[in-house]
Design a protein around this motif. Structure first.
Motif, PDB file in Angstrom:
ATOM      1  N   GLU A 179      -5.835  -3.364  -8.038  1.00  0.00           N
ATOM      2  CA  GLU A 179      -5.812  -4.763  -7.588  1.00  0.00           C
ATOM      3  C   GLU A 179      -7.047  -5.541  -8.004  1.00  0.00           C
ATOM      4  O   GLU A 179      -7.056  -6.775  -7.980  1.00  0.00           O
ATOM      5  CB  GLU A 179      -5.635  -4.835  -6.063  1.00  0.00           C
ATOM      6  N   VAL A 262       6.160  -4.198  -1.985  1.00  0.00           N
ATOM      7  CA  VAL A 262       4.696  -4.149  -2.016  1.00  0.00           C
ATOM      8  C   VAL A 262       4.130  -5.537  -1.738  1.00  0.00           C
ATOM      9  O   VAL A 262       3.175  -5.706  -0.968  1.00  0.00           O
ATOM     10  CB  VAL A 262       4.179  -3.618  -3.363  1.00  0.00           C
ATOM     11  N   GLY A 265       4.120  -6.482   1.814  1.00  0.00           N
ATOM     12  CA  GLY A 265       3.295  -5.655   2.675  1.00  0.00           C
ATOM     13  C   GLY A 265       4.042  -4.535   3.353  1.00  0.00           C
ATOM     14  O   GLY A 265       3.474  -3.816   4.187  1.00  0.00           O
ATOM     15  N   ILE A 267       5.232  -1.901   1.781  1.00  0.00           N
ATOM     16  CA  ILE A 267       4.626  -0.709   1.175  1.00  0.00           C
ATOM     17  C   ILE A 267       3.170  -1.022   0.901  1.00  0.00           C
ATOM     18  O   ILE A 267       2.860  -2.038   0.279  1.00  0.00           O
ATOM     19  CB  ILE A 267       5.360  -0.327  -0.128  1.00  0.00           C
ATOM     20  N   ASP A 268       2.285  -0.151   1.332  1.00  0.00           N
ATOM     21  CA  ASP A 268       0.845  -0.385   1.174  1.00  0.00           C
ATOM     22  C   ASP A 268       0.435  -0.092  -0.266  1.00  0.00           C
ATOM     23  O   ASP A 268       0.775   0.960  -0.820  1.00  0.00           O
ATOM     24  CB  ASP A 268       0.066   0.510   2.139  1.00  0.00           C
ATOM     25  N   PHE A 269      -0.323  -1.002  -0.876  1.00  0.00           N
ATOM     26  CA  PHE A 269      -0.685  -0.848  -2.282  1.00  0.00           C
ATOM     27  C   PHE A 269      -1.480   0.412  -2.600  1.00  0.00           C
ATOM     28  O   PHE A 269      -1.218   1.035  -3.618  1.00  0.00           O
ATOM     29  CB  PHE A 269      -1.457  -2.078  -2.782  1.00  0.00           C
TER      30      PHE A 269
END
Length: 272
Positions: A179, A262, A265, A267-269
């Protein structure tokens, strides 16, 4: 003295003309022939429904992932990281979702695809629904009239589909960043996007139009050994065109939905 040899006996004239057997039943097949058209109908309908939802869903970007249904993102409303090389040629006048700028091209490529024509002709129009099954239509006009004459531009959709395949491959490469933009990240999303890009490209180059473009008009393969070799490889892929059509159809939905989950939110990155 010449001896005459008798020929075969002459056939007696008959006034009866032989006709095909008049079968009133729609088909004499005893297997579950309707399962194939039904599964195709449900699969393609599900794809269309998901595509319509995805086109209007605003959560299509989670750095560095971009949902395939929204790539390339060409509107100025796109997040800066989602733009292709930072390029946003469509200005603020475009108020619709950015995905609507490009979905018509991959959609048109699949809609006019030789395999998909057979699939939805059978499952949606019942023309015919299966082999050895009578179709309800009384006449067949082919693809010479509107709207089916549009099928003839499939080869032009192929060029755009090839470009979109290259863009999705580029997106998959960018997925190896985290990220913060640092290279070296490999998450589940990275793998999903790479697999999807590979299947999209394989489906695109296994197309009958690609096979023809590569070497379809050559009269002497011996004078064009490189094109002949490419033609042989593509011909092998072309034999798997149906399987690649469905595999890429599933993979693009899985990849697109994963990125959106993703972005929302769900699924957590760090685990993505």
């Amino acid at each position: 003295m010449t001896q005459m040899v008798a020929g075969p006996p002459a056939r007696e004239p008959t006034t009866q003309r032989k006709h095909r057997a008049q079968i009133r039943a729609r088909t004499l097949r005893t297997d579950r022939w309707w399962l194939g058209p039904l599964a195709t109908f449900l699969g393609l309908t599900g794809f269309v429904v998901y595509g319509l939802w995805a086109a209007f869903d605003p959560d299509y970007f989670a750095e560095p992932y971009i949902a395939p249904f929204s790539s390339p993102c060409l509107a100025s409303s796109c997040p800066e990281g989602a733009r292709l090389f930072g390029w946003a040629p469509v200005g603020d006048w475009w108020v619709l979702p950015p995905a609507l700028l490009i979905l018509a091209f991959p959609g048109g490529f699949r809609l006019t695809c030789y395999y998909y024509r057979k699939a939805y002709y059978r499952s949606f129009w019942l023309s015919p629904p299966a082999c050895a099954v009578n179709e309800p239509h009384r006449k067949y006009t082919g693809e010479r009239r509107f709207p089916l004459i549009i099928q003839n531009i499939h080869r032009y959709f192929w060029y755009v589909a090839l470009l979109i395949g290259a863009i999705l491959t580029f997106d998959a490469i960018l997925a190896f960043r985290d990220e913060n933009g640092n290279w070296g990240h490999i998450g589940l999303g990275t793998v999903i996007l790479v697999v999807n890009a590979a299947l999209i490209v394989l489906y695109t180059i296994s197309c009958h139009s690609c096979r023809h473009i590569v070497a379809g008009r050559l009269n002497h393969f011996s004078r064009h050994p490189l094109r002949y070799k490419a033609w042989t490889y593509i011909s092998k892929l072309n034999a798997k065109h149906q399987q690649l059509a469905w595999a890429s159809l599933v993979s693009v939905i899985v990849a697109d939905l994963y990125v959106r989950l993703v972005a929302k939110g769900i699924i957590d990155f760090p685990f993505a």
